[in-house]
Design a protein around this motif. Sequence first.
Motif, short mmCIF file in Angstrom:
data_model
loop_
_atom_site.label_atom_id
_atom_site.label_comp_id
_atom_site.label_asym_id
_atom_site.label_seq_id
_atom_site.Cartn_x
_atom_site.Cartn_y
_atom_site.Cartn_z
N SER A 1 -0.52 8.45 4.80
CA SER A 1 -1.67 7.57 4.81
C SER A 1 -1.62 6.68 3.56
O SER A 1 -1.70 7.16 2.44
CB SER A 1 -2.94 8.41 4.82
N ASN A 2 -1.41 5.41 3.79
CA ASN A 2 -1.19 4.51 2.67
C ASN A 2 -2.42 3.66 2.41
O ASN A 2 -2.81 2.86 3.24
CB ASN A 2 0.00 3.60 2.97
N TYR B 1 -6.93 12.60 4.85
CA TYR B 1 -6.17 11.35 4.67
C TYR B 1 -5.34 11.35 3.39
O TYR B 1 -4.64 10.40 3.11
CB TYR B 1 -7.10 10.14 4.66
N ILE B 2 -5.51 12.39 2.59
CA ILE B 2 -4.72 12.41 1.36
C ILE B 2 -3.40 13.10 1.65
O ILE B 2 -3.26 14.31 1.54
CB ILE B 2 -5.50 13.11 0.22
N SER C 1 0.83 -1.20 0.00
CA SER C 1 0.00 0.00 0.00
C SER C 1 0.87 1.25 0.00
O SER C 1 1.95 1.27 0.59
CB SER C 1 -0.89 -0.02 1.23
N ASN C 2 0.39 2.26 -0.68
CA ASN C 2 1.14 3.51 -0.77
C ASN C 2 0.17 4.68 -0.74
O ASN C 2 -1.04 4.50 -0.92
CB ASN C 2 1.96 3.53 -2.05
N SER C 3 0.72 5.83 -0.58
CA SER C 3 -0.12 7.03 -0.58
C SER C 3 -0.67 7.30 -1.97
O SER C 3 0.01 7.06 -2.98
CB SER C 3 0.72 8.22 -0.12
N SER C 4 -1.89 7.82 -2.02
CA SER C 4 -2.47 8.12 -3.33
C SER C 4 -1.72 9.24 -4.03
O SER C 4 -1.81 9.41 -5.23
CB SER C 4 -3.95 8.47 -3.18
#
Lengths: 220, 792
Positions: free
Chosen positions: B221-222, B216-217, B76-79
């Motif tokens: 935050s992943n 959360y962006i 998972s990674n940040s958008s």
Amino acid sequence: MLLELKNIFKWVNSGGQRIFLLKDINLSVEEGEFISIMGPSGSGKSTLLNVIGMLDQFNEGEYFFFDESVHALKEKHRSNLYKEYIGFVFQAYHLLDDLTVYENLEMPLLYKKYKGAERKAMVADMLDRFNIVGKKDLFPAQLSGGQQQLVGVARALIGKPKLILADEPTGNLNSKQGEEIMELFKQLNQEGVTIIQVTHSEKNAEYGSRIINLLDGRKV
Amino acid sequence: MFKQNIVLYLRNIHKHKTTFLINLVGLSSGLACVLLVYLWVSDELAMDKFHEHDEQLYQVRRNVVNGDGTLATFTSNSSLMLPALQQEVPEVEMAVAVYEFGNDAQLETAEKKLSSLGICASEDFFNLFSYPLIKGNAKTILSDVNSVVISMELAQNLFGELSQAVGQTMVIKKNGLGIKDVFTITGIFEIPKNSSENFDFVLPFKTFLKFRNPSYINWYSNSSSMYALLAPNTNISTFNQKMGDFVTKRAKFAYPEPVFFSRYSDNYLRGNYENGKQTGGRITYVILFSIVAVFVLSIACINFMNLSTARATRRLKEVGVKKAIGAKRKSLVVQFLFESVLLSFFSLACAVLLVMLLLPWFNTVASKELAFAIEGKMLFTLFFVALLTGLVAGSYPALYLTKFSAVNVLKGKINNSLGELLARKGLVIFQFSISILLIVAVGVIYMQLDYLQSKNLGYDKDNIIIFEITDGLNDKIDVFLEQAKQLSGVTNATYMQGGMTNFSNSSRGHSWPGQTEESKNITFRHAHVGPEFIETMGIELKEGRTYINEKPNNESKIILNETAVDVMGLENPIGTVINMRGPNREVIGVVKDFNIQSLYNEISPMALLCRTEWISNLVVKIKAGEEKNTIASLEKLYNEFNPGLAFDFSFLDHQYQKLYQSEQRVSTLSKYFAAMAIIISCLGLFGLAAFSAERRRKEIGIRKVLGQTTSQVTFMLSSEFIKLVLIAIMFTLPVAYLLASNWLSQFAYKISLHAGYFLITGVLAIAVALLTVGSQAINAANKNPVHALKDE
């Protein structure tokens, strides 16, 4: 001259001792001869026959076959030589149980790479000559001993060999059957085939033109 | 000559039917094993390889430092990474972000309502991945924020006909994320069979961003997976070096979180990462089963070799005569090889039939959809395998049988040489070693799985059903729970975030009184749970109290597990105020440790929080024996809240079993493979024993005449083979022990290997061998010696 053996020795080593199977054998055979090798059990008759037939090796001496020096030949040449000129007849017939009479006769031709049509003609010819056409589809087990040996001889002859080697060919037969086989040999010999047979029987030996006696591996 | 050899061979088969059957059965089952495994392995290897850009397709992974200094690898990674990759990295030709919904998104058309599995993906998704599009243009289908692309199955399910689906609208809702909108279908895709991913619909990534809480962006935050198409000829290791600080240079972490790119199609077989390093995964099973299949086939080949050489005397006359007539050794070798190849092609035909028969069953066991079509490449493979098998099986007999000279053969002067006997015995030992190894494997895997399944997890997984909080329940959870508790047969009910088999949330950077420098970075797992969660699950409370229904109050409370209390070093935890997932939380309870993952893992420090907005599942404990009625009345209640929606629940213990699905599969498959290996080995032993009894007929006759009893003879004959099995046991058990402890070492909780297990295996192997050999021995020993001696 068909073949010549010069000072042939063969031995095995057993328990540190050298036991001689053949000792200083000298023998020359002309084409058209019919030779009987005789001698008591263990005197080296079969060994000599196998050496002549190139099935067995010897340890010392020289062997010429049609002026080829067999002792110096490579396995492949030796096998070609023997495939072409020599036919074997065994005491125990040694037909292949799983093949019919026809197929047993055909087998040597397969190894000589004859074509199918040729093979057919040669086998038919042999069946005809030995009067066993009716038996061609039977298996060895369905034949009498005499008949089996007849097939054995036919098989030996089918490749048109110059020399037939027979190791007690009548040993497993009754006297009447034996006589028939010997008559057959005599006839073949008259047609020009050279024959060397090992036998115990004085009577059978008489069919030959020359008798060689062996004792303890030595010619006497 | 060819024809005559075939004739000879067929007559030979006819004469020695038992030998032929043993070989045929052995080789065809061996080949069938190999074929099945071949199908399975090629399917596994082809997984995710259908993407057109497979060679260039990469996924971004991120390493995070655990509390103990080891690395954990996340996908998972940040958008925010998506635009960064697209704009700033020249090697990235195309990048795609994917957010996974889980399977509880609610779909509603005019006629139907169902929950289904969806993802949000950025615009290039269908350009990057090659999921075939049945309808729609890959370039544009995800460009509108209200578009949705659905799978063929979903389209059929919702609209019956595919042609009518495009252009239709439906409402899609997803709790938690807060998506609730009308979407227009812009395309239909298909998921190929060899895709490891499975999803029913795709929403634009924009939609995810639109509904996502803006706070959360950020780079901390992943939530999303990142995929990239790298330029051809990108050197991946230099590229990864360059990209290492891609995230770290944008965010201020206490520890760096290096990112790296891994081949997308590698994920399926080599998806396990340990301490930041790729360590394998399913590839282990691919290799394991390939080896086992080859072993089973080689056992069958050994049977062929042993029986052929043991029965050599029967064929030797043929060899002698043929040699005397002028056959060269080469032509005889060719003849024997031809025979074994012929046999192996017979066996292949049987094996193909077997595979066709067994494939449906095999598909169930391996949970695959393998198809067996004899064409092109398969035909070539079949031919090649059969040819190779024939040549391998035939090599030793062919060389052995033809080596004798004509004179010796015809005079019957063939002695079994010491070397030959040793070779034959060695091969039997080898066969049994493999069989014993497989028995041990089956036993250990079975016992370990049994242990895992019956192990006390710290909670009671029986008679608990779990189902999602669907739309109709959303605001009425308390009402529903109250009513559910009234139902007879319901013992208790509560709610929780996620499931009991994995608390997927973890966090760190918390603080508490007495915190040391080292314990600062400890990772905690946490989940939000409802009142009476601890009672419902049967978790033991060590001290303090559980959550009760006092909503706003609960949000400032926290319950810890023993491990957490230990690592935090809290002396008197109850009443302590700590900062964890929010400031100033009062510890109200400590629970005994319970497992929330598969037992590969140790129990981690854990916190139970209570905030209803995060919860996703309802949990109901049912009285044993009343499952059926209770579930029926629960369903009725559920439908009052959710008219028209199917009551889709699962049992907690089934979910738990799913954790060990691949082990279960291995267990089942290895059971059959082991059985196969043993049966084939025994067939071979049977053949050898029969032969040995025949060969020693005269000896047995003489012994009996001299006064040996039947039982002594039986013992003598059996012990010849039992000795071999004993040697095999001695060789194999230590190896088996090492392999077994190696396999077990990956589990945090495991059975201990007693000598007894191995003893039982040994006894089992001997018993099987005795049964096989014994009948032959008894038979031979009971023969009248007169017959044996007469016809010599």
